[in-house]
Design an enzyme around this catalytic site. Structure first.
Site, short mmCIF file in Angstrom:
data_model
loop_
_atom_site.label_atom_id
_atom_site.label_comp_id
_atom_site.label_asym_id
_atom_site.label_seq_id
_atom_site.Cartn_x
_atom_site.Cartn_y
_atom_site.Cartn_z
N ASP A 47 20.36 30.67 -1.19
CA ASP A 47 19.50 32.30 -1.51
C ASP A 47 18.63 31.84 -3.31
OD1 ASP A 47 21.66 32.90 0.77
OD2 ASP A 47 20.44 34.83 0.70
N LYS A 96 32.33 29.30 1.14
CA LYS A 96 32.96 29.63 2.44
C LYS A 96 33.76 28.28 2.41
CE LYS A 96 29.76 31.06 4.66
NZ LYS A 96 29.05 30.47 4.00
N LYS A 153 18.65 30.14 3.89
CA LYS A 153 19.72 31.23 3.50
C LYS A 153 20.45 31.92 4.66
CE LYS A 153 18.44 36.25 4.67
NZ LYS A 153 19.87 36.54 5.33
#
Length: 269
Positions: A127, A40, A9
């Protein structure tokens, strides 16, 4: 070459864990490549003392076929080879495209032949497991998949979804599940809940990491814990986890010198 994909996660501590595992493996004398598979593009930032690595997707969009291997690669702490897949601006494209582009370009440009890593670590946002995010699971990329979780309900739920995806992909020749890693958050019944999840998917909890304030202190210094506090108990936890992951993937240990060398344990037919 041993290839390990780590899922979990968002916010569960994947990048911190993978970076410290990478540093621990490098400390053992192995050549390590860490590939951040997250839009990111910050997986390797602690290995680079806060300096970012140019994202492969951005470089490809800029340079197209002129993209060279040296454009994508940076060297971090302990000689870890750092790569970041990157991704599009949120809301403007498929986040998995950066992963696909990065892995295809690394292979096309012969990165594994040039740098000859003993271990490749994929740090994957987990996720969801679809499109490009499933690419590190595919045959030819990873040998084993490890899932990081805590005992928090959302982390358990995400880990179960990832484990289910691994189970569903097994008939396609994808990488198998190597086990779960418990990254403690000190919530009630934490060990019991993660052990139950492992039982549900016929796997094991292969490592446990303490909820240590030293990890945050190291991150404030923009470094891995392995660099900041190499003699502490937490560093030994990362070393133990790194060795366990390496062994599960077939890495072998030279008993006489107690040093790691790259290799595989041949499974008996």
């Amino acid at each position: 070459m041993i290839r390990i994909a780590v899922y979990g996660k968002g916010g569960i501590g994947k990048s911190t864990t993978v970076s410290n595992v990478a540093a621990a493996l490098a400390e053992m004398g192995l050549k390590v490549m860490q590939i951040g598979c997250d839009p990111k593009a910050d997986s390797t930032i602690l290995l680079r003392h806060g300096e970012t690595v140019p994202a492969v997707l951005d470089l490809y969009n800029e340079k197209k076929q002129a993209l060279q291997l040296e454009d994508m690669i940076r060297i971090g702490y302990n000689g870890v080879i750092c790569v970041e897949a990157g991704g599009p601006t949120p809301g403007l494209g498929c986040a998995g495209r950066g992963i696909i582009t990065a892995l295809e370009k690394l292979k096309e440009l012969g990165a594994y032949d040039v740098y000859k890593p003993d271990v490749v670590l994929y740090d994957v946002l987990g996720d969801v497991v679809c499109g490009g995010f499933s690419m590190p699971m595919r045959g030819g990329y990873a040998d084993k998949i490890f899932i990081i979780t805590s005992g928090e309900n959302m982390a358990i739920h995400a880990a179960a979804n990832i484990a289910m995806a691994v189970e569903n992909f097994k008939n396609r020749g994808y990488a198998g599940l190597g086990g779960l890693i418990l990254n403690r958050r000190d919530v009630p019944r934490e060990e019991e809940k993660v052990a139950e999840l492992a039982d549900d998917f016929h796997t094991a909890v292969i490592g446990t990491l303490s909820h240590s304030g030293q990890v945050a202190l190291a991150e404030e210094q923009k470094k891995t814990l392995m660099e900041c506090y190499p003699t502490g108990e937490m560093a030994d936890e990362y070393r133990a986890l790194a060795m366990q992951m390496y062994r599960i993937c077939g890495g072998i240990l030279e008993a006489k010198s107690d040093k790691v060398r790259s290799g595989y344990i041949q499974e008996e037919a």
